[in-house]
Design a protein around this motif. Sequence first.
Motif, short mmCIF file in Angstrom:
data_model
loop_
_atom_site.label_atom_id
_atom_site.label_comp_id
_atom_site.label_asym_id
_atom_site.label_seq_id
_atom_site.Cartn_x
_atom_site.Cartn_y
_atom_site.Cartn_z
N THR A 130 5.35 2.29 10.43
CA THR A 130 4.32 1.74 11.31
C THR A 130 4.40 2.39 12.69
OG1 THR A 130 4.45 -0.39 10.17
CG2 THR A 130 3.42 -0.38 12.34
N HIS A 131 5.61 2.52 13.22
CA HIS A 131 5.80 3.15 14.53
C HIS A 131 5.28 4.59 14.54
CE1 HIS A 131 7.70 4.50 18.21
NE2 HIS A 131 8.34 5.44 17.54
N GLU A 132 5.62 5.34 13.51
CA GLU A 132 5.18 6.74 13.45
C GLU A 132 3.67 6.85 13.32
OE1 GLU A 132 7.45 8.35 10.25
OE2 GLU A 132 9.25 8.67 11.49
N ALA A 133 3.07 5.95 12.56
CA ALA A 133 1.62 6.00 12.37
C ALA A 133 0.88 5.68 13.66
CB ALA A 133 1.20 5.04 11.26
N VAL A 134 1.34 4.65 14.38
CA VAL A 134 0.63 4.29 15.61
C VAL A 134 0.94 5.28 16.72
CG1 VAL A 134 0.51 1.87 14.96
CG2 VAL A 134 2.40 2.64 16.39
N SER A 135 2.14 5.86 16.70
CA SER A 135 2.47 6.85 17.73
C SER A 135 1.64 8.11 17.59
CB SER A 135 3.96 7.21 17.65
OG SER A 135 4.76 6.10 17.94
N SER A 136 1.27 8.44 16.35
CA SER A 136 0.47 9.65 16.11
C SER A 136 -0.92 9.51 16.67
CB SER A 136 0.41 9.95 14.62
OG SER A 136 -0.37 8.98 13.94
N ARG A 137 -1.31 8.30 17.04
CA ARG A 137 -2.62 8.10 17.64
C ARG A 137 -2.55 8.25 19.14
NH1 ARG A 137 -6.55 4.66 13.98
NH2 ARG A 137 -5.80 5.48 12.04
N GLN B 292 0.83 -1.20 0.00
CA GLN B 292 0.00 0.00 0.00
C GLN B 292 0.87 1.26 0.00
OE1 GLN B 292 -1.84 -1.51 3.61
NE2 GLN B 292 -3.82 -1.09 2.71
N ALA B 293 0.39 2.30 -0.63
CA ALA B 293 1.15 3.54 -0.73
C ALA B 293 1.35 4.17 0.64
CB ALA B 293 0.45 4.50 -1.68
N ALA B 294 0.35 4.11 1.50
CA ALA B 294 0.44 4.71 2.82
C ALA B 294 -0.07 3.71 3.85
CB ALA B 294 -0.37 6.00 2.89
N TYR B 295 0.63 3.62 4.98
CA TYR B 295 0.25 2.67 6.01
C TYR B 295 -0.92 3.22 6.83
CZ TYR B 295 0.38 -0.03 10.30
OH TYR B 295 0.04 -0.81 11.37
N THR B 296 -1.96 2.43 6.95
CA THR B 296 -3.09 2.76 7.81
C THR B 296 -3.09 1.80 8.98
OG1 THR B 296 -4.43 3.50 5.93
CG2 THR B 296 -5.61 2.92 7.95
N PRO B 297 -2.96 2.29 10.22
CA PRO B 297 -2.95 1.38 11.36
C PRO B 297 -4.26 0.60 11.48
CG PRO B 297 -2.15 3.54 12.00
CD PRO B 297 -2.74 3.69 10.64
N ARG C 9 -0.55 -3.51 21.52
CA ARG C 9 0.85 -3.66 21.93
C ARG C 9 1.58 -4.69 21.06
NH1 ARG C 9 1.96 -7.33 25.48
NH2 ARG C 9 -0.05 -7.08 26.55
N VAL C 10 0.95 -5.82 20.83
CA VAL C 10 1.61 -6.88 20.07
C VAL C 10 1.83 -6.48 18.62
CG1 VAL C 10 1.30 -9.21 19.15
CG2 VAL C 10 0.83 -8.76 21.56
N PHE C 11 0.85 -5.81 18.02
CA PHE C 11 0.95 -5.49 16.60
C PHE C 11 1.70 -4.18 16.32
CE2 PHE C 11 -2.29 -8.76 16.13
CZ PHE C 11 -1.92 -9.35 14.93
N ALA C 12 2.14 -3.49 17.35
CA ALA C 12 3.00 -2.32 17.16
C ALA C 12 4.45 -2.74 17.28
CB ALA C 12 2.67 -1.26 18.20
#
Length: 289
Positions: A282-289, A4-9, A233-236
């Motif tokens: 992935t880290h940046e996307a989930v951290s932004s939440r 995918q072009a952009a990661y969606t958590p 937690r597991v999927f991050a």
Amino acid sequence: MGEQAAYTPRRSVLYMPGSNARALEKAKTLPVDGLILDLEDAVGPDHKEAARDAVCAAARSGEYGSRELTIRVNGIGTPWHDADLAAAGAAGPDGVVVPKVGSADEVRSLVAALEAAGAPEHTRLWAMVETPEAVFNVREIAAASPRLAVLVMGTNDLVKELRAEHVPGRGPLLTALQLSLLAARESGIAILDGVHNDVTDAEGFEAECVQGRDLGFDGKTLIHPGQVEPCNRVFAPSEEAVAEARGILEAWAAGAGRGVVTHRGRMIENLHVEVARRVIATHEAVSSR
């Protein structure tokens, strides 16, 4: 076809009954990446129409923040399917989840129906893989339409259809899980693992999350709010994985133009860099939440 072009958590995607007003309200406060407002299994026949109105109003409300909001309609061939699909498409959620999708032709028909209902471009199709037919056709299903964004494993129905048992390690399901993962990755779409039924079995649930993550799933579908935190937690990516990824990228940048790049005594190639970049994204996307 690539990723995918952009990661969606989509680490945690929680089913919520569309007929339960308190559940729909509570969903606004939960730390989930996504919600499936359910019109199918969680809603009795006498409440289908009221639930349809409620979830469509929720989709239009804009009150669910950054959570990806989807509606699960009743299956193809049921008395409620056509009206559900038309209403959900017009409401414009992030996705419309359809159970028991069995073929590429069904995907194309579903997409045509969503477009006829005036579904905006951001409303994507999520197809559930939960029958032997779907598993055998999953490669064609995954590639059937650009509007298809996610495969969702319906592991309860698969166990039933296989006449198998729910057992630790999910041996009876591994073939179907892995074939579906291969199809999703080939087509560049996301894929979500199925639910864990015993909400009191915290240890078994976390083990199943770890298994799904290790297999390659983007996240897991859930049936109880108590499952959200361990799933997230597991999927991050862990702190250790993020630090390792940053170290790989730094070594790669520092070694530009050299024939061989190493990090902690290990040779680094393009594939390691791609994995590291995905970990950081992935880290940046989930951290932004």
